[in-house]
Write a protein that holds these residues in place. Structure first.
Motif, PDB file in Angstrom:
ATOM      1  N   SER A   1       0.775  -1.267   0.072  1.00  0.00           N
ATOM      2  CA  SER A   1       0.292  -0.077  -0.123  1.00  0.00           C
ATOM      3  C   SER A   1      -0.008   0.930  -0.091  1.00  0.00           C
ATOM      4  O   SER A   1       0.328   1.884   0.300  1.00  0.00           O
TER       5      SER A   1
ATOM      6  N   HIS B   1       3.386   3.626  -1.721  1.00  0.00           N
ATOM      7  CA  HIS B   1       4.279   4.033  -3.801  1.00  0.00           C
ATOM      8  C   HIS B   1       4.936   4.854  -2.921  1.00  0.00           C
ATOM      9  O   HIS B   1       5.567   5.590  -2.194  1.00  0.00           O
TER      10      HIS B   1
ATOM     11  N   LYS C   1       0.174   9.085  -0.956  1.00  0.00           N
ATOM     12  CA  LYS C   1      -0.515   9.139  -2.212  1.00  0.00           C
ATOM     13  C   LYS C   1      -0.659   7.702  -2.191  1.00  0.00           C
ATOM     14  O   LYS C   1      -1.994   7.410  -3.378  1.00  0.00           O
ATOM     15  N   SER C   2      -0.600   6.763  -0.460  1.00  0.00           N
ATOM     16  CA  SER C   2      -1.835   5.345  -1.118  1.00  0.00           C
ATOM     17  C   SER C   2      -2.876   6.190  -0.056  1.00  0.00           C
ATOM     18  O   SER C   2      -3.225   6.544   0.999  1.00  0.00           O
TER      19      SER C   2
ATOM     20  N   LEU D   1      -5.169   4.527   1.525  1.00  0.00           N
ATOM     21  CA  LEU D   1      -4.889   3.198   3.275  1.00  0.00           C
ATOM     22  C   LEU D   1      -4.286   4.159   4.313  1.00  0.00           C
ATOM     23  O   LEU D   1      -4.789   5.272   4.746  1.00  0.00           O
ATOM     24  N   ARG D   2      -3.455   4.695   3.512  1.00  0.00           N
ATOM     25  CA  ARG D   2      -2.442   6.300   4.722  1.00  0.00           C
ATOM     26  C   ARG D   2      -3.254   7.245   4.907  1.00  0.00           C
ATOM     27  O   ARG D   2      -3.600   7.900   6.178  1.00  0.00           O
TER      28      ARG D   2
ATOM     29  N   ILE E   1      -6.187   7.505   4.801  1.00  0.00           N
ATOM     30  CA  ILE E   1      -7.450   6.965   5.503  1.00  0.00           C
ATOM     31  C   ILE E   1      -7.178   7.322   7.173  1.00  0.00           C
ATOM     32  O   ILE E   1      -7.503   7.412   7.604  1.00  0.00           O
ATOM     33  N   ILE E   2      -5.825   6.638   7.428  1.00  0.00           N
ATOM     34  CA  ILE E   2      -4.734   6.833   8.559  1.00  0.00           C
ATOM     35  C   ILE E   2      -5.201   7.825   8.745  1.00  0.00           C
ATOM     36  O   ILE E   2      -5.131   8.142  10.156  1.00  0.00           O
TER      37      ILE E   2
ATOM     38  N   LEU F   1     -13.790   3.957   3.955  1.00  0.00           N
ATOM     39  CA  LEU F   1     -12.718   2.436   4.080  1.00  0.00           C
ATOM     40  C   LEU F   1     -13.365   1.825   3.106  1.00  0.00           C
ATOM     41  O   LEU F   1     -13.253   1.235   1.957  1.00  0.00           O
TER      42      LEU F   1
ATOM     43  N   ALA G   1     -12.744   3.512   0.026  1.00  0.00           N
ATOM     44  CA  ALA G   1     -10.965   2.997  -1.192  1.00  0.00           C
ATOM     45  C   ALA G   1     -11.338   1.281  -1.567  1.00  0.00           C
ATOM     46  O   ALA G   1     -10.964   0.939  -2.139  1.00  0.00           O
TER      47      ALA G   1
ATOM     48  N   ASP H   1      -4.386   1.780  -6.073  1.00  0.00           N
ATOM     49  CA  ASP H   1      -4.932   2.527  -4.687  1.00  0.00           C
ATOM     50  C   ASP H   1      -4.230   3.569  -4.587  1.00  0.00           C
ATOM     51  O   ASP H   1      -4.049   4.370  -3.454  1.00  0.00           O
TER      52      ASP H   1
END
Lengths: 804, 113
Positions: free
Chosen positions: A697, A699, B23-24, B26-27, B29-30, B88, B91, B101
């Protein structure tokens, strides 16, 4: 609300009625319903003439938006009345003419609605005393003009012309508003009357020249003065009644009106005078010169209008010149009289000429002078009218154009005699330009008559030519009749219309007692000027084939039209490029803009306001809290550094639990409970989603990318700390918490204050919070059910998620 | 104590901004989750920490901790949870539809024109 207010608003009301009626009654020409409106207003205004010419002014106030000083104040003196009568009178004639001109197949409903809106707007411009309202109506004229030019909206040239006129006039109008606001700042009033009373303030103020320039931008763009005249020829794509009405008789004279109206305020300033005088004279000569080469009848008339407007403008400049230097009272009055008289005359002869041109266009199918010719025997009535009106325009006796033209020449020539300080050596330019311009005017007027009606008869016309229908001939006939009447008996006007208007422009209460005569004696320089204009003009007209080639040197690339097109093109490219660069579709850029702006403005306000930090009122620190703070920081660092998603999710959970522990220390058990519960669910949720998200996840991010992010986030973090400290140390308002604490039992019979606030004191907040929560649930549910690519998926997990 | 908590929430917010800018998905959202924590702590601190008792009415206690920030935060905590859950879901859906993602790659994916 008086009758005058109603008169201004009547056309708009009629427009609404016509809009409704047009849907149901298509059989009768809707123009017949529109016709009584201007007619009624004209009759009503005519009844005001005796009072106003007796020196009376009508001042009616009506609050509209009093808080911002925007009042519907009517002020009628001779000047307003002259314009208002022109607007309603010509309006009635044009409406009548358009009934014959436009066929039933056109969208007559829209046409008359636009036309009536224009009437209201124009009446508002000339009758209102409040500059904010004036600006409102001023822009409304631009809008209705835009709609009318684009009436045949399937034609590209119409759209181009409409856009051009709108861009140029609105550009000027907006600057004019700036000028009005400066005047307001100086005088403290939006009323023109009030400004005239506060004249000493304006004279002393250093901002006055700026106000002058801005207001003249408005006047020059509207009245098509050089270099803004380029919109008027393109506006000729409008139906001919519109050209006759808006673009020759009324709307383009709004600038003249504005200059005349502000003459008492600005005449003291030489900038005002010279700008008007020089721009006016140059416009007159330049447009007349260019008018000769036009082959399109309407283009020729458009440039001729520009030229005549320049003439009137220069006369107003001359009038103001004399009043400021106090040179020659007589000269001043003569120039203003000539200006007012010419406003009236121009409306009559140019209106008639446009209408006849419309008839020619309507009956032959073309208005190209190269194709037309020899229509003398076919259209006898039109020929007579053109002859009279065009000769009047050329300044040939005994028509009314001659009278005002002679006054003009006299005023311009006598400028050399007056004492104007150091500029006297240059003053010969003024009469020279005036005479040269008049020669060109003479040439194109003759060409207009000769090329259309005389010369060789042409047979290859799109339509078989015939005389226009009676209904179309009536209006130009009335105007031509007026040209004759006022040519022979000019003093019919002098006492009733001209004198009051001159008094209005000069803001004086004594009548100038104008008496206009045809013959001024052999020693009058204007007579010899007219004679030489006729002789030189005739010679040049006869020999025109020999010198017309000079127009070929006027290259396309050096015209103002070309410059306008390029400007438009490049501004379009430029804005496209700017938009593409700024709005590039990446959320990260937008977030960077937001955070960057936050940091910049936050720092600016911290610097400008300063801040004091007060550390006196702090609570003690315990070891447990420190441990929790350290845990939070360490886990946060791990989240930032780690590459594994599993670690970052668990660390996120750890942050949450540490924060809930802090809540426990801070005497907030409800929060701690809620946080613990939710943190558990969130961690579980992340782990569920884990399965569906890609394995890697993180990049690859380049150093520059990271550095920008780091700097921005550092800025936001530091600024937040500063804001927090400042807000904590400086309490500007007393907290409302005490109210809740004291009344918790009396008002709600509850013990747990946090819960009571949630469900009772702030019950609606909680209700809507539930709503937000519900919406999020529905959103998640639909997202999971949504099948964009119709790839089947029926995982249990998603439904479970939406249940959470 | 307030000083420490203000600095802590500044650190939390700064770190969240850094995460959100990455860019991600998931990050990001965290990042929004930690941002909420930072804001909550800041809010609570504004009402002064550890003054008086737990805000539950008690005949023997005269001084209470400020209940108002707590009430507001309770709402905020729940809303931030709803937001996280929704993000989430988004995503997951985008990853399934677009196959990435990475937010930088998303904008280039199937356009109408």
């Amino acid at each position: 609300m008086t009758l005058i207010h109603l008169a201004i608003l009547l056309p708009v009301a009629a427009a609404i009625a016509i809009g409704v009626l047009y849907r149901y009654y298509r059989k009768i020409n809707i123009g017949w319903l529109a016709l009584p409106v201007p007619l009624l207003i004209a009759i009503y205004l005519a009844t005001l003439i005796p009072a106003v010419s007796g020196g009376e002014v009508i001042h009616e106030t009506m609050p509209f938006m009093p808080r911002i000083g925007m009042n519907f104040d009517i002020y009628i003196d001779g000047l307003s009345l002259l314009f208002a009568i022109l607007i309603s009178g010509i309006g009635a004639l044009v409406t009548l003419y358009s009934i014959g001109y436009l066929s039933q197949k056109e969208k007559l409903g829209s046409f008359y609605i636009y036309l009536l809106i224009f009437m209201t707007a124009m009446l508002g411009v000339v009758l209102i005393d409040n500059v904010l309202m004036l600006y409102l109506f001023w822009e409304l004229t631009s809008i209705s003009s835009f709609l009318l030019i684009a009436f045949w909206h399937k034609n590209d040239r119409s759209l181009y012309g409409a856009q051009k006129s709108m861009l140029i006039t609105m550009f000027g109008g907006f600057l004019m508003l700036g000028g009005f606001i400066i005047l307001y700042l100086i005088t403290g009033t939006f009323s023109i009357r009030g400004m005239i009373e506060a004249l000493p303030l304006i004279q002393e103020n250093q901002l006055a020249p700026l106000a002058i320039v801005l207001i003249l931008f408005g006047a020059f763009t509207k009245s098509a003065q050089f270099p803004f005249h380029i919109w008027l020829p393109d506006a000729m794509e409008a139906p001919t009644p519109v050209s006759a009405y808006l673009h020759s008789a009324t709307m383009v004279k709004a600038g003249i009106y504005l200059v005349a109206r502000f003459t008492p305020i600005f005449a003291f300033n030489s900038l005002w005078i010279w700008l008007i005088l020089i721009v006016g004279l140059f416009t007159m000569t330049w447009a007349a010169f260019n008018s000769i080469k036009q082959n399109d009848l309407k283009a020729m008339l458009a440039l001729s209008t520009v030229s005549q407007l320049g003439l009137i403008m220069s006369l107003l400049g001359l009038g103001a010149l004399s009043v400021s230097t106090g040179a020659d009272e007589q000269l001043f009055t003569a120039a203003i009289v000539a200006a007012v008289f010419h406003v009236f005359n121009h409306a009559t002869f140019k209106g008639a000429l446009f209408m006849v041109t419309g008839i020619v266009d309507h009956e032959t199918g073309t208005r190209n002078m190269k194709k037309l010719g020899g229509l003398l025997t076919i259209m006898p009535i039109s020929v007579t009218m053109t002859l009279i009106t065009a000769l009047s325009m050329a300044g040939i006796p005994p028509f009314n154009g001659f009278l005002s033209k002679e006054l003009f020449l006299e005023a311009m020539i006598s400028i050399g005699n007056a004492e104007f300080g150091g500029l006297s050596s240059m003053s010969f330019i003024v009469p020279a330009l005036a005479i040269i311009g008049s020669i060109f005017t003479f040439i194109y007027s003759i060409r207009l008559i000769y090329d259309v009606f005389f010369g060789k008869r042409t047979y290859h016309l799109p339509k078989a030519p015939r005389e226009g229908s009676a209904i179309m001939l009536v209006s130009p006939a009335i105007l031509t009749f007026l040209v004759l009447v006022f040519g022979f008996f000019p003093n019919l006007l002098s006492g009733t219309i001209i004198d009051p208007a001159v008094m209005g422009i000069m803001d004086s209460s004594t009548s100038p007692e104008t008496s206009i005569s045809h013959w001024h004696g052999f020693d009058s320089p204007a007579l010899w000027a007219t004679v030489s204009i006729v002789i030189i003009g005739t010679l040049l007209f006869i020999s025109r084939d020999r010198w017309m080639f000079i127009y070929n040197y006027h290259k396309e690339r050096f015209t103002l039209d070309f410059a306008y097109d390029q400007l438009l093109l490049y501004s379009r490219f430029g804005s496209q490029k700017l938009t593409d660069n700024l709005m590039n579709g990446s959320i990260r850029s937008y977030l960077l803009y937001i955070f960057g702006t936050f940091v910049i403005f936050g720092c600016l306000s911290v610097i400008s306001a300063g801040m004091s930090i007060d550390f006196n009122n702090l609570s003690p620190v315990s070891i447990g809290e420190i441990i929790m703070v350290l845990i939070t920081i360490v886990t946060l660092a791990v989240i930032l550094i780690t590459k594994s998603r599993m670690v970052s999710i668990i660390m996120l959970g750890a942050v949450g639990f540490a924060v809930s522990m802090l809540f426990v220390f801070f005497r907030a058990p409800d929060l701690a409970l809620a946080q613990l519960a939710i943190e558990t669910i969130i961690t579980a949720l992340f782990l569920v989603c884990f399965f569906y998200l890609p394995r890697h996840s993180r990049h690859e991010e380049r150093i520059r990318f990271k550095l920008t992010n780091f700097l921005v986030s550092l800025g936001v973090g530091v600024l937040t700390i500063f804001i927090g400290l400042a807000a904590y140390s400086e309490r500007l308002f007393e907290s409302i918490s005490q109210f809740h604490i004291e009344n918790v039992y009396d008002l709600t019979a509850g013990g747990n204050m946090v819960n009571v606030i949630l469900v009772d004191f702030r019950g609606f907040d909680t209700l809507f919070e539930t709503l937000v929560f519900g919406i999020a649930g529905i959103g998640i549910f639909t997202l999971m059910k949504l099948n964009l690519n119709r790839r089947g998926n029926k995982d249990e997990e998603h439904t479970e998620e939406s249940r959470v | 104590m307030e000083l420490i908590i203000i600095i802590l929430s500044g650190i939390l917010i700064g770190a969240s901004v850094y995460l959100i800018l990455s860019k991600s998905v998931l990050r990001i959202i965290i990042g929004t989750s930690t941002l909420a924590h930072g804001v909550h702590l800041m809010l609570l601190t504004m009402g002064e920490l550890k003054r008086g008792n737990v805000p539950v009415l008690d005949a023997e206690v005269s001084s209470y901790a400020d209940p108002l920030p707590q009430a507001l935060m309770l709402t905020a905590i729940v809303i931030s949870f709803a937001l996280t859950a929704f993000l989430l879901a988004v995503a997951i859906k985008t990853y399934r539809e677009l196959g990435t993602d990475n937010v930088e790659e998303m904008k280039g994916v199937p356009h109408d024109d």
